[in-house]
Motif scaffolding. Sequence first.
Motif, PDB file in Angstrom:
ATOM      1  N   VAL A 246     -23.850 -32.145 -13.017  1.00 46.70           N
ATOM      2  CA  VAL A 246     -25.120 -32.406 -13.676  1.00 46.70           C
ATOM      3  C   VAL A 246     -25.491 -31.171 -14.479  1.00 46.70           C
ATOM      4  CG1 VAL A 246     -27.549 -33.038 -13.400  1.00 46.70           C
ATOM      5  CG2 VAL A 246     -25.837 -33.906 -11.788  1.00 46.70           C
ATOM      6  N   LYS A 247     -25.789 -31.387 -15.782  1.00 42.00           N
ATOM      7  CA  LYS A 247     -26.237 -30.275 -16.615  1.00 42.00           C
ATOM      8  C   LYS A 247     -27.723 -30.066 -16.410  1.00 42.00           C
ATOM      9  CE  LYS A 247     -22.693 -30.663 -20.187  1.00 42.00           C
ATOM     10  NZ  LYS A 247     -22.418 -30.890 -21.620  1.00 42.00           N
ATOM     11  N   GLN A 248     -28.148 -28.836 -16.660  1.00 44.21           N
ATOM     12  CA  GLN A 248     -29.533 -28.449 -16.419  1.00 44.21           C
ATOM     13  C   GLN A 248     -30.455 -29.239 -17.349  1.00 44.21           C
ATOM     14  OE1 GLN A 248     -30.272 -24.296 -16.917  1.00 44.21           O
ATOM     15  NE2 GLN A 248     -32.319 -24.372 -16.000  1.00 44.21           N
ATOM     16  N   GLY A 249     -31.486 -29.922 -16.758  1.00 42.83           N
ATOM     17  CA  GLY A 249     -32.491 -30.667 -17.531  1.00 42.83           C
ATOM     18  C   GLY A 249     -32.118 -32.104 -17.805  1.00 42.83           C
ATOM     19  N   GLU A 250     -30.943 -32.581 -17.380  1.00 43.46           N
ATOM     20  CA  GLU A 250     -30.532 -33.967 -17.640  1.00 43.46           C
ATOM     21  C   GLU A 250     -30.654 -34.795 -16.358  1.00 43.46           C
ATOM     22  OE1 GLU A 250     -26.686 -34.172 -19.373  1.00 43.46           O
ATOM     23  OE2 GLU A 250     -27.282 -33.105 -21.200  1.00 43.46           O
ATOM     24  N   LYS A 251     -30.857 -36.142 -16.540  1.00 42.59           N
ATOM     25  CA  LYS A 251     -30.987 -37.047 -15.411  1.00 42.59           C
ATOM     26  C   LYS A 251     -29.718 -37.852 -15.149  1.00 42.59           C
ATOM     27  CE  LYS A 251     -35.983 -37.699 -15.841  1.00 42.59           C
ATOM     28  NZ  LYS A 251     -37.097 -38.720 -15.987  1.00 42.59           N
ATOM     29  N   ILE A 252     -28.767 -37.783 -16.066  1.00 41.39           N
ATOM     30  CA  ILE A 252     -27.505 -38.502 -15.920  1.00 41.39           C
ATOM     31  C   ILE A 252     -26.424 -37.478 -15.648  1.00 41.39           C
ATOM     32  CG2 ILE A 252     -25.823 -40.023 -16.995  1.00 41.39           C
ATOM     33  CD1 ILE A 252     -28.486 -41.356 -16.431  1.00 41.39           C
ATOM     34  N   GLY A 253     -25.629 -37.814 -14.604  1.00 41.11           N
ATOM     35  CA  GLY A 253     -24.540 -36.931 -14.261  1.00 41.11           C
ATOM     36  C   GLY A 253     -23.239 -37.672 -14.146  1.00 41.11           C
ATOM     37  N   LEU A 254     -22.165 -36.969 -13.905  1.00 36.36           N
ATOM     38  CA  LEU A 254     -20.838 -37.545 -13.771  1.00 36.36           C
ATOM     39  C   LEU A 254     -20.389 -37.413 -12.330  1.00 36.36           C
ATOM     40  CD1 LEU A 254     -19.134 -36.056 -16.985  1.00 36.36           C
ATOM     41  CD2 LEU A 254     -20.094 -38.362 -16.681  1.00 36.36           C
ATOM     42  N   LEU A 255     -19.747 -38.509 -11.789  1.00 31.41           N
ATOM     43  CA  LEU A 255     -19.270 -38.508 -10.419  1.00 31.41           C
ATOM     44  C   LEU A 255     -17.812 -38.957 -10.415  1.00 31.41           C
ATOM     45  CD1 LEU A 255     -19.804 -38.228  -7.362  1.00 31.41           C
ATOM     46  CD2 LEU A 255     -20.529 -40.659  -7.389  1.00 31.41           C
ATOM     47  N   GLY A 256     -16.946 -38.199  -9.862  1.00 29.99           N
ATOM     48  CA  GLY A 256     -15.535 -38.554  -9.773  1.00 29.99           C
ATOM     49  C   GLY A 256     -14.721 -37.359  -9.307  1.00 29.99           C
ATOM     50  N   LYS A 257     -13.385 -37.612  -9.096  1.00 28.49           N
ATOM     51  CA  LYS A 257     -12.508 -36.523  -8.671  1.00 28.49           C
ATOM     52  C   LYS A 257     -12.055 -35.679  -9.852  1.00 28.49           C
ATOM     53  CE  LYS A 257     -10.846 -38.593  -4.400  1.00 28.49           C
ATOM     54  NZ  LYS A 257      -9.677 -38.988  -3.603  1.00 28.49           N
ATOM     55  N   SER A 258     -12.160 -36.225 -11.095  1.00 24.69           N
ATOM     56  CA  SER A 258     -11.857 -35.468 -12.306  1.00 24.69           C
ATOM     57  C   SER A 258     -12.832 -35.919 -13.391  1.00 24.69           C
ATOM     58  CB  SER A 258     -10.405 -35.694 -12.739  1.00 24.69           C
ATOM     59  OG  SER A 258     -10.200 -37.055 -13.109  1.00 24.69           O
ATOM     60  N   ARG A 259     -12.963 -35.115 -14.442  1.00 23.86           N
ATOM     61  CA  ARG A 259     -13.921 -35.418 -15.500  1.00 23.86           C
ATOM     62  C   ARG A 259     -13.447 -36.600 -16.326  1.00 23.86           C
ATOM     63  NH1 ARG A 259     -18.210 -32.681 -17.785  1.00 23.86           N
ATOM     64  NH2 ARG A 259     -17.847 -30.970 -16.349  1.00 23.86           N
ATOM     65  N   HIS A 260     -12.112 -36.862 -16.412  1.00 23.85           N
ATOM     66  CA  HIS A 260     -11.597 -37.936 -17.270  1.00 23.85           C
ATOM     67  C   HIS A 260     -11.907 -39.325 -16.670  1.00 23.85           C
ATOM     68  CE1 HIS A 260      -9.609 -35.046 -19.790  1.00 23.85           C
ATOM     69  NE2 HIS A 260      -9.048 -34.498 -18.699  1.00 23.85           N
ATOM     70  N   ASN A 261     -11.832 -39.485 -15.393  1.00 24.09           N
ATOM     71  CA  ASN A 261     -12.073 -40.810 -14.773  1.00 24.09           C
ATOM     72  C   ASN A 261     -13.422 -40.873 -14.060  1.00 24.09           C
ATOM     73  OD1 ASN A 261     -11.572 -39.183 -12.621  1.00 24.09           O
ATOM     74  ND2 ASN A 261      -9.749 -40.267 -11.900  1.00 24.09           N
ATOM     75  N   ALA A 262     -14.332 -39.868 -14.338  1.00 26.11           N
ATOM     76  CA  ALA A 262     -15.646 -39.849 -13.687  1.00 26.11           C
ATOM     77  C   ALA A 262     -16.556 -40.895 -14.318  1.00 26.11           C
ATOM     78  CB  ALA A 262     -16.257 -38.449 -13.825  1.00 26.11           C
ATOM     79  N   LYS A 263     -17.527 -41.348 -13.542  1.00 21.50           N
ATOM     80  CA  LYS A 263     -18.496 -42.328 -14.028  1.00 21.50           C
ATOM     81  C   LYS A 263     -19.875 -41.693 -14.013  1.00 21.50           C
ATOM     82  CE  LYS A 263     -19.269 -44.463  -9.501  1.00 21.50           C
ATOM     83  NZ  LYS A 263     -19.319 -45.713  -8.746  1.00 21.50           N
ATOM     84  N   GLN A 264     -20.723 -42.219 -14.884  1.00 20.74           N
ATOM     85  CA  GLN A 264     -22.078 -41.694 -14.989  1.00 20.74           C
ATOM     86  C   GLN A 264     -22.944 -42.281 -13.884  1.00 20.74           C
ATOM     87  OE1 GLN A 264     -23.494 -42.601 -18.946  1.00 20.74           O
ATOM     88  NE2 GLN A 264     -22.247 -40.958 -19.896  1.00 20.74           N
ATOM     89  N   VAL A 265     -23.805 -41.478 -13.368  1.00 19.39           N
ATOM     90  CA  VAL A 265     -24.731 -41.886 -12.307  1.00 19.39           C
ATOM     91  C   VAL A 265     -26.100 -41.329 -12.616  1.00 19.39           C
ATOM     92  CG1 VAL A 265     -22.969 -42.110 -10.496  1.00 19.39           C
ATOM     93  CG2 VAL A 265     -24.116 -39.908 -10.879  1.00 19.39           C
ATOM     94  N   ASP A 266     -27.120 -41.988 -12.072  1.00 18.54           N
ATOM     95  CA  ASP A 266     -28.505 -41.539 -12.257  1.00 18.54           C
ATOM     96  C   ASP A 266     -28.840 -40.598 -11.097  1.00 18.54           C
ATOM     97  OD1 ASP A 266     -31.112 -41.151 -12.881  1.00 18.54           O
ATOM     98  OD2 ASP A 266     -31.749 -43.235 -12.520  1.00 18.54           O
ATOM     99  N   VAL A 267     -29.025 -39.353 -11.457  1.00 17.36           N
ATOM    100  CA  VAL A 267     -29.255 -38.324 -10.421  1.00 17.36           C
ATOM    101  C   VAL A 267     -30.695 -38.328  -9.949  1.00 17.36           C
ATOM    102  CG1 VAL A 267     -27.395 -36.840 -11.222  1.00 17.36           C
ATOM    103  CG2 VAL A 267     -29.689 -36.558 -12.173  1.00 17.36           C
ATOM    104  N   SER A 268     -31.527 -39.175 -10.564  1.00 13.44           N
ATOM    105  CA  SER A 268     -32.920 -39.242 -10.120  1.00 13.44           C
ATOM    106  C   SER A 268     -33.066 -40.117  -8.899  1.00 13.44           C
ATOM    107  CB  SER A 268     -33.808 -39.759 -11.244  1.00 13.44           C
ATOM    108  OG  SER A 268     -33.426 -41.076 -11.623  1.00 13.44           O
ATOM    109  N   LYS A 269     -31.982 -40.830  -8.531  1.00 15.98           N
ATOM    110  CA  LYS A 269     -32.037 -41.659  -7.336  1.00 15.98           C
ATOM    111  C   LYS A 269     -32.160 -40.757  -6.113  1.00 15.98           C
ATOM    112  CE  LYS A 269     -29.461 -45.575  -9.176  1.00 15.98           C
ATOM    113  NZ  LYS A 269     -28.282 -46.450  -9.012  1.00 15.98           N
ATOM    114  N   PRO A 270     -32.831 -41.258  -5.052  1.00 16.16           N
ATOM    115  CA  PRO A 270     -33.129 -40.396  -3.900  1.00 16.16           C
ATOM    116  C   PRO A 270     -31.889 -39.741  -3.292  1.00 16.16           C
ATOM    117  CG  PRO A 270     -34.393 -42.429  -3.754  1.00 16.16           C
ATOM    118  CD  PRO A 270     -33.472 -42.615  -4.929  1.00 16.16           C
TER     119      PRO A 270
END
Length: 252
Positions: free
Chosen positions: A37-61
Amino acid sequence: MKAEFYFDCHKYICSLVQVDFVKELKIKNHQGFVLAVKQGEKIGLLGKSRHNAKQVDVSKPHFYNVIKAAMSALELETKNEVILERNRTIADAEEMIQQQNREIRILNEQIRILVTKVEELSREKQQLSMQLVDKEIRETEISQELAHLYSKEKYIVTPEIEHRSGEVEINEKIEELSVQASGLAGQLIANQQNSEEIEEDEEISGGDVEIVDFEIIEQVEENFKKVEVQGGESEIKRLPKRASNKSMRKKS
């Protein structure tokens, strides 16, 4: 900077890195998945690598709480680093202080040795000064004694000088007496010549009987002379006494 923390009984590893001039938070779980997650953003990437990672909403609890726990761990780690750095600084300062204390002790010991040497040198200097003063006093006394002895020697007649002076005086007296004896001898010869001339005149004149006494008494006599010589002895000189010469002529 990295930190470890536990959330919901699971171990997580988080780190804060610089990506395209922006700080990015990375959280890795025990399964190997990474949430970025970059500083100030609400969308992040989740996965074992950046190429196959998926976006997730980091505002979720769930993601929000994990991110909050990661930030707390990083903040705590930062504080720990600051504390550790401060402790290291303090330890270095203490080591430096101890080193300085050791150097101060060494310097104090050197100062003590120098002070002792200075005191010894000062005492030696005072002793040398006193010795120099004593030496000058002795030299002055010796010079005065030598000058006094030299002045006395001018008026002291040694036995050898006295003996020589006596010999010179005796020789001068002998020469004087010799001169006087020579003069008296010449006078005797002249008187003899005068007596012979008178006898010739009487024979020529044929006068009465006449007794002519020509008596030339030459007597060179000096009562005993004493000349003081070395050791208190005396040398006595007596000149020979010439017998009187008497000439008588009877004319008939």
